[in-house]
Design a protein around this motif. Structure first.
Motif, mmCIF file in Angstrom:
data_model
loop_
_atom_site.group_PDB
_atom_site.id
_atom_site.type_symbol
_atom_site.label_atom_id
_atom_site.label_comp_id
_atom_site.label_asym_id
_atom_site.label_seq_id
_atom_site.Cartn_x
_atom_site.Cartn_y
_atom_site.Cartn_z
ATOM 1 N N LEU A 95 0.861 -1.188 0.000
ATOM 2 C CA LEU A 95 0.000 0.000 0.000
ATOM 3 C C LEU A 95 0.887 1.224 0.000
ATOM 4 C CD1 LEU A 95 -2.741 -0.597 2.696
ATOM 5 C CD2 LEU A 95 -3.107 -0.148 0.269
ATOM 6 N N ARG A 96 0.760 2.048 -1.034
ATOM 7 C CA ARG A 96 1.576 3.258 -1.061
ATOM 8 C C ARG A 96 0.728 4.414 -0.573
ATOM 9 N NH1 ARG A 96 5.971 1.575 -4.070
ATOM 10 N NH2 ARG A 96 5.408 -0.233 -5.295
ATOM 11 N N GLY A 97 1.139 5.020 0.515
ATOM 12 C CA GLY A 97 0.409 6.183 1.004
ATOM 13 C C GLY A 97 0.830 7.414 0.237
ATOM 14 N N GLU A 98 0.218 8.522 0.566
ATOM 15 C CA GLU A 98 0.680 9.786 -0.035
ATOM 16 C C GLU A 98 2.056 10.076 0.568
ATOM 17 O OE1 GLU A 98 0.623 12.767 -2.687
ATOM 18 O OE2 GLU A 98 -0.588 10.964 -2.545
ATOM 19 N N GLY A 99 2.932 10.688 -0.178
ATOM 20 C CA GLY A 99 4.300 10.839 0.287
ATOM 21 C C GLY A 99 5.041 9.559 0.012
ATOM 22 N N ALA A 100 6.058 9.320 0.776
ATOM 23 C CA ALA A 100 6.916 8.185 0.456
ATOM 24 C C ALA A 100 6.706 7.012 1.399
ATOM 25 C CB ALA A 100 8.362 8.632 0.466
ATOM 26 N N THR A 101 5.613 7.023 2.165
ATOM 27 C CA THR A 101 5.382 5.935 3.103
ATOM 28 C C THR A 101 4.811 4.725 2.378
ATOM 29 O OG1 THR A 101 4.861 7.582 4.747
ATOM 30 C CG2 THR A 101 4.279 5.318 5.273
ATOM 31 N N VAL A 102 5.384 3.574 2.655
ATOM 32 C CA VAL A 102 4.900 2.347 2.025
ATOM 33 C C VAL A 102 4.583 1.347 3.126
ATOM 34 C CG1 VAL A 102 5.395 0.571 0.327
ATOM 35 C CG2 VAL A 102 6.529 2.780 0.159
ATOM 36 N N ARG A 103 3.465 0.659 2.983
ATOM 37 C CA ARG A 103 3.146 -0.438 3.895
ATOM 38 C C ARG A 103 3.117 -1.724 3.097
ATOM 39 N NH1 ARG A 103 1.075 2.035 8.417
ATOM 40 N NH2 ARG A 103 0.423 4.161 7.960
ATOM 41 N N PHE A 104 3.693 -2.767 3.663
ATOM 42 C CA PHE A 104 3.585 -4.075 3.029
ATOM 43 C C PHE A 104 3.735 -5.130 4.105
ATOM 44 C CE2 PHE A 104 8.128 -5.062 3.163
ATOM 45 C CZ PHE A 104 8.708 -3.808 3.185
ATOM 46 N N ALA A 105 3.519 -6.378 3.733
ATOM 47 C CA ALA A 105 3.670 -7.457 4.690
ATOM 48 C C ALA A 105 4.747 -8.409 4.197
ATOM 49 C CB ALA A 105 2.350 -8.194 4.876
ATOM 50 N N VAL A 106 5.584 -8.859 5.134
ATOM 51 C CA VAL A 106 6.594 -9.867 4.811
ATOM 52 C C VAL A 106 6.065 -11.196 5.300
ATOM 53 C CG1 VAL A 106 8.914 -10.678 5.298
ATOM 54 C CG2 VAL A 106 8.495 -8.243 4.946
ATOM 55 N N THR A 107 6.091 -12.185 4.436
ATOM 56 C CA THR A 107 5.504 -13.463 4.805
ATOM 57 C C THR A 107 6.478 -14.601 4.551
ATOM 58 O OG1 THR A 107 3.682 -14.970 4.372
ATOM 59 C CG2 THR A 107 4.475 -13.703 2.503
ATOM 60 N N ASP A 108 6.389 -15.655 5.376
ATOM 61 C CA ASP A 108 7.092 -16.885 5.021
ATOM 62 C C ASP A 108 6.058 -17.941 4.643
ATOM 63 O OD1 ASP A 108 6.061 -17.422 7.488
ATOM 64 O OD2 ASP A 108 7.961 -17.780 8.485
ATOM 65 N N THR A 109 4.908 -17.468 4.192
ATOM 66 C CA THR A 109 3.741 -18.232 3.739
ATOM 67 C C THR A 109 2.913 -18.791 4.901
ATOM 68 O OG1 THR A 109 4.759 -20.407 3.504
ATOM 69 C CG2 THR A 109 4.911 -18.914 1.617
ATOM 70 N N VAL A 110 3.461 -18.768 6.109
ATOM 71 C CA VAL A 110 2.694 -19.244 7.260
ATOM 72 C C VAL A 110 2.243 -18.055 8.100
ATOM 73 C CG1 VAL A 110 2.757 -20.655 9.336
ATOM 74 C CG2 VAL A 110 3.962 -21.416 7.272
ATOM 75 N N ASN A 111 3.184 -17.184 8.415
ATOM 76 C CA ASN A 111 2.871 -15.997 9.197
ATOM 77 C C ASN A 111 3.303 -14.739 8.454
ATOM 78 O OD1 ASN A 111 1.885 -16.951 11.957
ATOM 79 N ND2 ASN A 111 3.715 -18.207 11.635
ATOM 80 N N ASP A 112 2.636 -13.633 8.773
ATOM 81 C CA ASP A 112 2.974 -12.364 8.138
ATOM 82 C C ASP A 112 3.434 -11.370 9.197
ATOM 83 O OD1 ASP A 112 1.758 -13.662 6.103
ATOM 84 O OD2 ASP A 112 -0.071 -12.427 6.112
ATOM 85 N N VAL A 113 4.253 -10.432 8.778
ATOM 86 C CA VAL A 113 4.601 -9.298 9.634
ATOM 87 C C VAL A 113 4.296 -8.020 8.867
ATOM 88 C CG1 VAL A 113 6.437 -8.113 10.867
ATOM 89 C CG2 VAL A 113 6.441 -10.595 10.747
ATOM 90 N N PRO A 114 3.461 -7.134 9.407
ATOM 91 C CA PRO A 114 3.225 -5.855 8.726
ATOM 92 C C PRO A 114 4.436 -4.935 8.885
ATOM 93 C CG PRO A 114 1.973 -5.958 10.770
ATOM 94 C CD PRO A 114 2.652 -7.285 10.635
#
Lengths: 665, 153
Positions: free
Chosen positions: B66-85
Motif C-alpha cells: 500500500l503506497r500512502g501519499e508521500g513516500a510511506t509504504v506499507r507491506f507485509a513480509v511473509t514466510d507463507t505461514v505468518n505475516d509481519v506488517p
C-alpha cells in the motif's frame, strides 16, 4: 578454435608454473646458478601464455562467440563494445583469469626489475610466487574454466548484469586486483626470507616499493569501488561496511601498517620479524578477501555465481598458504636477527604505535566480518553486523592514530623529543582548535562531535603542511631561501605530507556528509517544486527513451538557487530488456566539493507523478579527493626511489642498494 | 632505558591497545548487532521488541503493498505461514515486487508493526537474499534448486 588455444595456453602456463615453483628453489638450496637462472625466463613466458589466454577470452567476447558458455551467460551482441570487453572480468571465471594474469604480471616484473637482487633471494621469491600461480591456475582449470563450450551455440547471450554495465567495471576490478595481488610480492619476499633465514635492510628496500605500488593500486581500487557504488546503486551512501567491502579494506589497513614498518626496517634495520609477519598477514587477508568474495559464502553483487566446489577449493588454498606461511614463520622467525634499538618516544616508536593501532583496527574489522558467519555456522543464529558495530570499534581505534599522525614525521629516529615536537606543532594545534570552535559557533550548538571531527581533519592537514614548512626552515633562513629549500625537499617528503593530508581531507568529507547532509523524499508531479538544502528543484515532466539494451523513463528536473538555474537533472529508471531487470540511474550535480544527488522511486498509481529522493551532500567529494591525495603521495614517494622516506635530512647521496645499514646503537 | 625496559614498554603498549580493542569489540558485539528473525519466529514472540535491531526476511505478500501519499509504504513480509506488517518511509529497491524475496531491517513496535529503516531486495534476477531462502526453507516452501538459488541457468 581460438578459445581452445586460450585453454591450452592456460594448461601450458600451469606446467611452467609447476617447474618454476620447484626448480629455482632447489637451485637456491644447492646454490646451483643454472637451476636458479631458469626462473626469470619461465616467469616471463608464463605471463605471455596467460596473456594469450586472456586475449582469447576477450576475443570471444568481442566477436560475441556464444558457443562459449561464459560469453553466452554474460554478454549480448547489442552491448556497447566497452562493456563487451569489461564483461570479460564481470563474471566469476573471467575475473579469476584477470587475477592470475595480474599475478603473472607481478612475477614477470620481479624477473625484469630484480636484476640487482641476490640470486638466491630472486630464485626463492619467484619460486614462492609460482606456488601461488599454480594454486590459482589449478583453481581456474578445475572449477572455473572460462573456455567451456556450449552446443548448439545460442543465437543471443543473456547480457551482463546491468549494474555492471558501467565504466566503473573497466576501472575498479583491475585496480583492486593490482592492489590485492601486488601484495603477493611482499608475501613471496617474506617467505623467501624465512626460507633463507636471512633478512636485512636491503630486503626492506626491495620490498617497500612493491608494497607501496600495491598499496597505491588498492587505495585506488577501493576508492573507485566506493564512488561506483555511490553513484550506481542509487542509495546515496558511499560505504556500507558490507563484508565484501571489508574484505578489501582489511588488506588495505594491514598493508598500510606494512608500509610503515618496512620503513623502520629499511631505515633502522629494526622490526624485522614484525615486518615479515605483516607481509604474510597482508597477503593472507588478500586471499581471505578473494575467498569471501569468490566462494559464494557472501551473497552480494560481487558473487556472480556460487558453486560449493569452488568455495572448498579456495578455502583449501587459503589454509595451505596462510597455515603454511605462518608455520614457516613460527619455525624460522627466531633465526632472523633482531635489529636496531630505539626509545619508545622516537620515529620508530611512533611507527610502532601506528602498526599497533592499524593491526587492532584490522582485527576489529575481521571480527565484525567473520563473527556473523562463525556464529551462524556454530549456533545457527543469524545476525548482521553493520555500521553501528564498526562505529563503536573501528572508530575509537582510529582517533588516537589520527591524533598521532602529525607527530610521527617530526620525531627523530632512535630517540625523539616529544616536547620539541609539540612546540613545532603548536601552531597547527591552535589552528585545529580555532576551526573546531568556529564550527561549533557557526552551527550554533550543533553536534560537538562533528566539530571535533572537523578539528581533527584540520589537525591532519595543517600538521602535514607544518612538517614541510618546518623542514624548509622558513623561520631560520628567511622567505626566499625557505621557498628554495621547500622546492628542494625530496619527493618522499611531499609524498608523506600528501598522504597524511589526504587522510585529513577524506575525514573532513566523511564528517561533513554524515553530519550536515540533508535528505528529502517526496512525490512530485509535473510543475511541483521541492526544496533541498539551498536548492529548489522543479519537476518538468517525463520522457520515455530507448537505447542499446535498455529502455528508460527519464524525469526532467531543473535545480535553481536564488531563482537562478544552476543545473538540469535527468535521473532515470531503466529496464534492461534481456534480463528484465530495472535499475535506477541517479542524477548528480557537483557544486564546489558538494553534490546534489537525485534518484527516482516508483511512479504514482495514476502514472502522473513519481517518488523522488533528494540529498544535498556537503563536501562529499572530499572523501574521494582525499584518497586521490593519498595515492598521489604514494606515487610521489615511489618516484623518489633513491631517497628513503623520512630521512632526517634531505641527504642527496642515497645509499646503494645492497649496502647494509649499521645496526643499531 | 635498558633493552628489557624498552621491550616491556612495547609489550605494555601492545597489551593496552589489544585490551582496549577487545573491550570495544565485545561491547559492540553485545549491543550493536542486528538479529535475523523469520515472520514465524516473530509471530511466536521469539523476537525482542523496542531497541533491539532486527532483520526480517521473507516474501513480499501478494496484494499487501500500500503506497500512502508521500513516500510511506506499507507491506507485509511473509514466510507463507505468518505475516509481519511493515512500514517504511523511503524509496524501495528496484527489484522490490510482490511475491519476491525481501529483507527489512529496523525495529519491531509493541503493536507488532515492524518499522523498517532499510529494505533490501535482490541485486539481480538470479539472486535471492540468503536469509530469505533460509526463511522459506524453514517453512518447507522453498522451490529453488537447493544450491542457494543464485543462478537459474
Amino acid at each position: 578454435m581460438i578459445s581452445e588455444v586460450g585453454h591450452f595456453a592456460l594448461v601450458l602456463a600451469l606446467i611452467l608454473a609447476l617447474v618454476q615453483s620447484v626448480v629455482p628453489v632447489i637451485g637456491a638450496r644447492r646454490n646451483d646458478a643454472a637451476l636458479m637462472a631458469i626462473a626469470p625466463p619461465v616467469a616471463v613466458t608464463q605471463l605471455l601464455l596467460i596473456a594469450l589466454s586472456f586475449a582469447a577470452l576477450t576475443h570471444a567476447y568481442v566477436v560475441s562467440d556464444f558457443s562459449v558458455v561464459n560469453v553466452y551467460e554474460n554478454s549480448h551482441s547489442a552491448k556497447p563494445m566497452l562493456y563487451k570487453i569489461t564483461g570479460v572480468w564481470g563474471n566469476h571465471e573471467g575475473s579469476m583469469l584477470l587475477w592470475v594474469l595480474i599475478l603473472a604480471l607481478f612475477g614477470a616484473a620481479v624477473a625484469w626489475f630484480g636484476g640487482n637482487l641476490p640470486t638466491t633471494l630472486k630464485a626463492n621469491v619467484l619460486g614462492v610466487q609460482a606456488w601461488i600461480t599454480v594454486a590459482f591456475l589449478l583453481f581456474i582449470l578445475l572449477t572455473s574454466n572460462p573456455f567451456l563450450r556450449l552446443s548448439p551455440a545460442p543465437m543471443e547471450g543473456q547480457d551482463l548484469n546491468p549494474l555492471l554495465q558501467d565504466i566503473g567495471l573497466a576501472i575498479h576490478p583491475p585496480l583492486l586486483y593490482l592492489g590485492y595481488v601486488g601484495f603477493s610480492i611482499s608475501f613471496a619476499f617474506a617467505v623467501a626470507a624465512l626460507i633463507e633465514g636471512r633478512i636485512d635492510a636491503a630486503w626492506a628496500r626491495w620490498v617497500r616499493p612493491w608494497t607501496l605500488a600495491a598499496w597505491v593500486f588498492l587505495t585506488a581500487g577501493i576508492s573507485m569501488g566506493s564512488y561506483w557504488a555511490y553513484y550506481e546503486l542509487g542509495w546515496g551512501g558511499w560505504w556500507f561496511w558490507d563484508p565484501v567491502e571489508n574484505a578489501s579494506f582489511m588488506p588495505w589497513l594491514i598493508g598500510t601498517a606494512l608500509l610503515h614498518s618496512a620503513l623502520v626496517m629499511e631505515k633502522r634495520n629494526a622490526l624485522k620479524i614484525w615486518t615479515v609477519l605483516l607481509a604474510i598477514l597482508t597477503f593472507s587477508l588478500s586471499l581471505l578477501g578473494t575467498f569471501l568474495v569468490r566462494s559464494g559464502i557472501l551473497t552480494s553483487v560481487h558473487s556472480f555465481a556460487t558453486d560449493p566446489a569452488r568455495g572448498v577449493f579456495i578455502l583449501t588454498i587459503l589454509l595451505i598458504f596462510i597455515g603454511g606461511s605462518l608455520a614457516l614463520f613460527a619455525l624460522r622467525a627466531s633465526s632472523l636477527q633482531a635489529g636496531g634499538l630505539f626509545a619508545p618516544v622516537s620515529r620508530e616508536g611512533a611507527l610502532v604505535l601506528n602498526n599497533l593501532l592499524l593491526t587492532a583496527a584490522t582485527a576489529s574489522v575481521l571480527v565484525g566480518t567473520l563473527y556473523p558467519m562463525a556464529l551462524e555456522a556454530v549456533t545457527g543464529d543469524k545476525i548482521s553486523v553493520g555500521e553501528p558495530f564498526f562505529n563503536l570499534t573501528f572508530g575509537p581505534l582510529m582517533i588516537p592514530l589520527l591524533l598521532a599522525v602529525p607527530f610521527g614525521p617530526f620525531l627523530a629516529w632512535k630517540r625523539g623529543d616529544i616536547y620539541a615536537v609539540a612546540q613545532r606543532l603548536y601552531a597547527a594545534f591552535g589552528i585545529a582548535i580555532l576551526v573546531t570552535l568556529a564550527v561549533i559557533w557557526a552551527t550554533s550548538g550543533g553536534p560537538v562531535l562533528a566539530a571535533l571531527g572537523i578539528g581533527l581533519a584540520t589537525w591532519l592537514m595543517v600538521g602535514a603542511a607544518a612538517e614541510l614548512l618546518f623542514r624548509a626552515r622558513f623561520g631560520d633562513v628567511g622567505f626566499a631561501a625557505g621557498w628554495r629549500r621547500l622546492a628542494g625537499l625530496p619527493r618522499s617528503a611531499y609524498g608523506t605530507a600528501a598522504a597524511h593530508a589526504g587522510l585529513g581531507i577524506t575525514l573532513l568529507g566523511i564528517v561533513a556528509v554524515s553530519t550536515f547532509e540533508a535528505e528529502t523524499i517526496t512525490v512530485m508531479r509535473r510543475g511541483d517544486t521541492a526544496t533541498i538544502g539551498a536548492y529548489e528543484v522543479s519537476f518538468d515532466g517525463f520522457e520515455n527513451r530507448a537505447a542499446g539494451t535498455y529502455r528508460e523513463l527519464v524525469a526532467h528536473m531543473t535545480a535553481r538557487k536564488d531563482g537562478e538555474v544552476v543545473a538540469r537533472l535527468d535521473p532515470s529508471k531503466r529496464i534492461y530488456e534481456v534480463r528484465q531487470m530495472p535499475t535506477t540511474e541517479a542524477a548528480i550535480v557537483t557544486h564546489g566539493f558538494s553534490q546534489l544527488y537525485v534518484t527516482l522511486g516508483d511512479t504514482t498509481a495514476e502514472n502522473d507523478g513519481i517518488t523522488v529522493r533528494m540529498w544535498d551532500k556537503p563536501l562529499v567529494t572530499l572523501i574521494w579527493l582525499g584518497t586521490v591525495a593519498m595515492m598521489l603521495g604514494g606515487a610521489l614517494s615511489l618516484s623518489d626511489r633513491r631517497l628513503r622516506v623520512g630521512a632526517p635530512k634531505p641527504a642527496r647521496a642515497a645509499p646503494r642498494p645492497g649496502r647494509t645499514l649499521a645496526a643499531g646503537e | 632505558m635498558t633493552r628489557k625496559q624498552r621491550r616491556l614498554t612495547l609489550i605494555a603498549a601492545a597489551g593496552t591497545v589489544l585490551a582496549v580493542s577487545a573491550g570495544l569489540v565485545l561491547n559492540a558485539a553485545s549491543s550493536r548487532i542486528t538479529l535475523f528473525k523469520t515472520p514465524t519466529e516473530i509471530a511466536e514472540g521469539l523476537a525482542g521488541q523496542g531497541d533491539q535491531r532486527l532483520r526480517i526476511g521473507g516474501l513480499v505478500k501478494d496484494g499487501s503493498v500500500l503506497r500512502g501519499e508521500g513516500a510511506t509504504v506499507r507491506f507485509a513480509v511473509t514466510d507463507t505461514v505468518n505475516d509481519v506488517p511493515v512500514t517504511y518511509v523511503g524509496l524501495l529497491p528496484d527489484l522490490f515486487r510482490e511475491g519476491q524475496g525481501v529483507v527489512a531491517e529496523g525495529r519491531l513496535g509493541p503493536d507488532g508493526v515492524f518499522t523498517a529503516d532499510n529494505v533490501l531486495a535482490k541485486h539481480d534476477e538470479n539472486y535471492m537474499p540468503k536469509e530469505v531462502v533460509d526463511s522459506l526453507k524453514a517453512q518447507g516452501v522453498w522451490e529453488g534448486d537447493g544450491a542457494g538459488a543464485m543462478k537459474s541457468n
